[in-house]
Design a protein around this motif. Sequence first.
Motif, PDB file in Angstrom:
ATOM      1  N   ALA A  36       3.956  10.505  -6.715  1.00  0.00           N
ATOM      2  CA  ALA A  36       4.923  10.933  -7.727  1.00  0.00           C
ATOM      3  C   ALA A  36       4.205  11.351  -9.008  1.00  0.00           C
ATOM      4  O   ALA A  36       4.569  12.355  -9.634  1.00  0.00           O
ATOM      5  CB  ALA A  36       5.916   9.820  -8.012  1.00  0.00           C
ATOM      6  N   ASP A  37       3.164  10.603  -9.397  1.00  0.00           N
ATOM      7  CA  ASP A  37       2.392  10.960 -10.591  1.00  0.00           C
ATOM      8  C   ASP A  37       1.664  12.285 -10.403  1.00  0.00           C
ATOM      9  O   ASP A  37       1.609  13.114 -11.306  1.00  0.00           O
ATOM     10  CB  ASP A  37       1.381   9.861 -10.927  1.00  0.00           C
ATOM     11  N   ALA A  38       1.108  12.487  -9.219  1.00  0.00           N
ATOM     12  CA  ALA A  38       0.373  13.721  -8.949  1.00  0.00           C
ATOM     13  C   ALA A  38       1.314  14.914  -8.940  1.00  0.00           C
ATOM     14  O   ALA A  38       0.989  15.982  -9.451  1.00  0.00           O
ATOM     15  CB  ALA A  38      -0.361  13.624  -7.619  1.00  0.00           C
ATOM     16  N   THR A  39       2.498  14.769  -8.369  1.00  0.00           N
ATOM     17  CA  THR A  39       3.470  15.857  -8.335  1.00  0.00           C
ATOM     18  C   THR A  39       3.910  16.225  -9.744  1.00  0.00           C
ATOM     19  O   THR A  39       4.033  17.396 -10.076  1.00  0.00           O
ATOM     20  CB  THR A  39       4.699  15.462  -7.492  1.00  0.00           C
ATOM     21  N   ALA A  40       4.131  15.244 -10.588  1.00  0.00           N
ATOM     22  CA  ALA A  40       4.551  15.507 -11.964  1.00  0.00           C
ATOM     23  C   ALA A  40       3.445  16.222 -12.740  1.00  0.00           C
ATOM     24  O   ALA A  40       3.719  17.066 -13.583  1.00  0.00           O
ATOM     25  CB  ALA A  40       4.922  14.200 -12.655  1.00  0.00           C
ATOM     26  N   ALA A  41       2.194  15.918 -12.435  1.00  0.00           N
ATOM     27  CA  ALA A  41       1.083  16.534 -13.155  1.00  0.00           C
ATOM     28  C   ALA A  41       0.944  18.016 -12.817  1.00  0.00           C
ATOM     29  O   ALA A  41       0.457  18.797 -13.624  1.00  0.00           O
ATOM     30  CB  ALA A  41      -0.213  15.810 -12.827  1.00  0.00           C
ATOM     31  N   PHE A  42       1.379  18.418 -11.620  1.00  0.00           N
ATOM     32  CA  PHE A  42       1.208  19.800 -11.193  1.00  0.00           C
ATOM     33  C   PHE A  42       2.467  20.638 -11.307  1.00  0.00           C
ATOM     34  O   PHE A  42       2.478  21.777 -10.881  1.00  0.00           O
ATOM     35  CB  PHE A  42       0.702  19.848  -9.743  1.00  0.00           C
ATOM     36  N   GLU A  43       3.513  20.144 -11.869  1.00  0.00           N
ATOM     37  CA  GLU A  43       4.730  20.924 -12.019  1.00  0.00           C
ATOM     38  C   GLU A  43       4.556  21.950 -13.135  1.00  0.00           C
ATOM     39  O   GLU A  43       3.945  21.676 -14.162  1.00  0.00           O
ATOM     40  CB  GLU A  43       5.922  20.021 -12.336  1.00  0.00           C
ATOM     41  N   GLN A  96       3.116   5.983  -2.858  1.00  0.00           N
ATOM     42  CA  GLN A  96       4.265   6.753  -3.345  1.00  0.00           C
ATOM     43  C   GLN A  96       4.225   6.901  -4.859  1.00  0.00           C
ATOM     44  O   GLN A  96       4.579   7.950  -5.402  1.00  0.00           O
ATOM     45  CB  GLN A  96       5.567   6.101  -2.896  1.00  0.00           C
ATOM     46  N   THR A  97       3.774   5.886  -5.550  1.00  0.00           N
ATOM     47  CA  THR A  97       3.639   5.960  -7.004  1.00  0.00           C
ATOM     48  C   THR A  97       2.593   7.001  -7.381  1.00  0.00           C
ATOM     49  O   THR A  97       2.815   7.826  -8.271  1.00  0.00           O
ATOM     50  CB  THR A  97       3.239   4.587  -7.581  1.00  0.00           C
ATOM     51  N   TYR A  98       1.447   6.967  -6.690  1.00  0.00           N
ATOM     52  CA  TYR A  98       0.395   7.955  -6.952  1.00  0.00           C
ATOM     53  C   TYR A  98       0.875   9.373  -6.643  1.00  0.00           C
ATOM     54  O   TYR A  98       0.591  10.312  -7.370  1.00  0.00           O
ATOM     55  CB  TYR A  98      -0.858   7.660  -6.139  1.00  0.00           C
ATOM     56  N   ALA A 158       0.832  -1.200   0.000  1.00  0.00           N
ATOM     57  CA  ALA A 158       0.000   0.000   0.000  1.00  0.00           C
ATOM     58  C   ALA A 158       0.874   1.261   0.000  1.00  0.00           C
ATOM     59  O   ALA A 158       0.591   2.232  -0.704  1.00  0.00           O
ATOM     60  CB  ALA A 158      -0.925  -0.006   1.210  1.00  0.00           C
ATOM     61  N   ARG A 159       1.949   1.246   0.781  1.00  0.00           N
ATOM     62  CA  ARG A 159       2.870   2.396   0.796  1.00  0.00           C
ATOM     63  C   ARG A 159       3.503   2.620  -0.574  1.00  0.00           C
ATOM     64  O   ARG A 159       3.652   3.753  -1.028  1.00  0.00           O
ATOM     65  CB  ARG A 159       3.966   2.185   1.832  1.00  0.00           C
ATOM     66  N   ALA A 160       3.896   1.552  -1.214  1.00  0.00           N
ATOM     67  CA  ALA A 160       4.515   1.675  -2.536  1.00  0.00           C
ATOM     68  C   ALA A 160       3.519   2.265  -3.546  1.00  0.00           C
ATOM     69  O   ALA A 160       3.887   3.123  -4.357  1.00  0.00           O
ATOM     70  CB  ALA A 160       5.011   0.312  -3.008  1.00  0.00           C
TER      71      ALA A 160
END
Length: 167
Positions: free
Chosen positions: A24-31, A20-22, A15-17
Motif C-alpha cells: 500500500a505504501d509503495a502504490t501510494a508513492a507511485f501514484e 500488504q502494508t508495504y 508476514a502477509r499483513a
Amino acid sequence: MDVARAADPQKVEAARARLQTYAADATAAFEAPAAAAPRTDAPVTGRPAHFVQFESMVLQNFLQSMLPEDSTTFYGEGLAGEMWRGMLAQELGTAMAERGGIGIAERVLGEHTLEDGKKKPVAGLSGHPTRLATAEQQTLATGLVEEIERKTVATVSGQVAVDNEDA
C-alpha cells in the motif's frame, strides 16, 4: 505452499499483513498527482504509416550512435548492455517519429508514396501534370542508365560477347 503450511499460521498472517502494508505504501508513492496536466504530445495523424516507420528506423540509428557506449552502470555489461542500449534507441526513435519526427521521411520519400506497388503522388503536392510528366521521364531515364550500366559491366567482365548491333 508446503513451506507456508509447515510454518506457524500466526507468523504467516503477520508476514502477509506487513507485505500488504508495504504494498500500500509503495502504490501510494507511485501514484500520479491528480492535478497533473494532460499530455499534449499525442501522435501526429495524417502521415502514411510507412513514413513513420522509416523515420523511426533512421532516428533509431542516429540515436544509437549518439548514446554513450561506455556507460556500463546505466545499460549493464556485455551483450545485455548493448541490447538495452539498442532497445532504448528504438523506443526513443519510435516515440519521436510518432510525434512528427524531424522531417527525414518527407525529405527522403519525397512527394510520392507506394500504393499496390505503384508510385502515386501525395495529394496536394505533386498533382501538377508537368511535374508528373517530369517524374515519369526521370524514371525512364534512370531505367535506361541502369540498363546501360548492366550491359557495360557484363561486357567488361567477359560474361557477354560484344555485339555491335546492341552497342
